[in-house]
Design an enzyme around this catalytic site. Structure first.
Site, short mmCIF file in Angstrom:
data_model
loop_
_atom_site.label_atom_id
_atom_site.label_comp_id
_atom_site.label_asym_id
_atom_site.label_seq_id
_atom_site.Cartn_x
_atom_site.Cartn_y
_atom_site.Cartn_z
N ARG A 55 -4.97 2.52 5.52
CA ARG A 55 -3.80 1.70 5.24
C ARG A 55 -3.90 0.90 3.94
NH1 ARG A 55 -4.24 2.72 10.44
NH2 ARG A 55 -6.41 2.29 10.03
N THR A 56 -5.01 0.22 3.75
CA THR A 56 -5.09 -0.68 2.61
C THR A 56 -4.99 0.09 1.30
OG1 THR A 56 -6.44 -2.16 3.92
CG2 THR A 56 -6.44 -2.55 1.55
N LYS A 85 -26.17 6.25 -9.00
CA LYS A 85 -27.25 6.43 -9.98
C LYS A 85 -27.98 5.12 -10.28
CE LYS A 85 -24.51 9.90 -12.46
NZ LYS A 85 -23.79 10.12 -13.74
N ARG A 106 -12.59 -2.71 -2.68
CA ARG A 106 -13.15 -2.90 -1.33
C ARG A 106 -14.63 -2.56 -1.41
NH1 ARG A 106 -10.76 -0.74 4.31
NH2 ARG A 106 -9.55 -2.65 3.99
N HIS A 134 -10.22 -10.57 3.58
CA HIS A 134 -9.29 -9.48 3.26
C HIS A 134 -7.94 -10.18 3.02
CE1 HIS A 134 -7.38 -5.70 3.16
NE2 HIS A 134 -7.71 -5.20 4.34
C1 NCD Z 1 -9.26 -3.58 8.62
C2 NCD Z 1 -10.33 -3.75 7.58
O1 NCD Z 1 -10.65 -2.82 6.84
O2 NCD Z 1 -10.83 -4.86 7.52
N1 NCD Z 1 -8.33 -2.62 8.37
C3 NCD Z 1 -7.34 -2.85 7.46
O3 NCD Z 1 -7.58 -3.13 6.32
N2 NCD Z 1 -6.08 -2.75 7.89
C4 NCD Z 1 -9.71 -3.70 10.01
C5 NCD Z 1 -10.89 -2.95 10.50
O4 NCD Z 1 -11.54 -2.19 9.78
O5 NCD Z 1 -11.19 -3.12 11.68
#
Ligand code: NCD
Length: 306
Positions: A55-56, A85, A106, A134
């Site tokens: 999703r993100t 590397k 991320r 997040h």
């Molecule tokens: C979450 C995350 O990556 O923190 N998912 C998201 O971004 N919608 C939740 C999770 O991984 O449980």
């Protein structure tokens, strides 16, 4: 003033800014695709993901392209970038600065987005730093609550599951602390929310309760936020297995909820929400996914058009 980096929730934690972003997200959500503004049309944005995402990453990439931006993407940076590397994150970020006008990152390390921002001339957006934060998930969750309930003040909100490791919970709690809410925290003793968040709640005068039993929570709340137990944050798999089924939302439990309550989740779901619940109108986690696209469009527009 426009934002530069969004590496922490603190940078978003301003009620005026949040209501501007949520109002803009709602406007964008009501617009046909051909009417979207193109504030990113001369810009290239890089999505750099060292941890899995559906999703993100996809919502950021859709948002970037909807706003006219050019996209470059590193999907499995943990195995496919020069980090393998031995390149430092700092050098990777400096390199991407040579190609891109903004970076959505991320990474498994807490604080990694802030480290990246220190060496980046272009905006860094934190799309999840390990068990840290997040921020854009917090924003889209707040927007979802506002959109579904028509308000945030006065609500009773429950967070359930892995409150220790869920960066989504940490981010939403920090934003909700700006409003007049009552918070119900339901977690096994091993997965309680970090003390720093309780301190923040106290400082902001938020009433909160820490519980271990469903019955203390289920019939009382207007919003239930379900999280999976974060397997990847456990050192020993046995510890994860012992605790992973602590809180499973069943159809029977949903029957005890208020008629106008909402059930949210950042997803992905493992087994903590029974699949049969999806057809209940109170289960809005896939609407939440959709809302994320517009919340992220509003944020990108705010960062890059101001
Ligand atoms: C979450 C995350 O990556 O923190 N998912 C998201 O971004 N919608 C939740 C999770 O991984 O449980």
């Amino acid at each position: 003033m426009g934002l530069k980096h969004v590496t922490t929730v603190e940078q978003l934690a301003d009620k005026k800014l949040l209501s501007t972003l949520m109002a803009r997200a709602a406007e964008l959500q009501a617009m046909p695709l051909h009417e979207y503004p193109k504030p990113l049309q001369d810009l290239t944005i890089c999505t750099l993901f060292f941890e899995p995402s559906t999703r993100t990453r996809l919502s950021f990439e859709t948002a970037i392209q909807n706003l006219g931006g050019h996209l470059i993407s590193v999907e499995n940076a943990g195995t496919s970038s020069s980090g393998v590397k031995g390149e430092t994150l700092e050098d990777t970020i400096k390199t991407i600065n040579c190609y891109a006008d903004g970076i959505v990152i991320r990474h498994p390390e807490v604080g990694s987005a802030e480290e990246a921002a220190k060496v980046s001339d272009v905006p860094i957006i934190n799309a999840g730093d390990g068990a840290g934060l997040h921020p854009t998930q917090g924003l889209l969750d707040l927007y979802t609550i506002q959109k579904s309930k028509g308000k945030i003040d006065g609500l009773k909100v429950a967070m359930v599951g892995d409150l220790l490791n869920s960066r989504c919970v940490h981010s939403l709690v920090e934003l909700l602390a700006l409003y007049k809410i009552e918070l119900f925290l339901l977690a096994p003793p091993e997965l309680k929310i970090p003390e720093s968040y309780l301190k923040l709640l106290k400082k902001e005068g938020i009433t909160y309760h820490e519980y271990e039993k469903w019955e203390d929570v289920i019939g009382k709340v207007d919003m239930l936020y379900m999280t999976r137990v974060q397997k990847e944050r456990f050192k020993f798999i046995e510890d994860y297995r012992a605790i992973k089924d602590s809180y499973i939302l069943t159809l029977d439990l949903v029957k005890q909820m208020k008629k106008d309550a909402i059930i949210m989740s950042p997803l992905p779901r493992v087994n903590e929400i029974e699949f049969s619940i999806d057809s209940d109108p109170r289960a809005i986690y896939f609407q939440e996914v959709r809302n994320g696209l517009y919340a992220r469009m509003a944020l990108l527009e705010h960062i890059f058009a101001n």
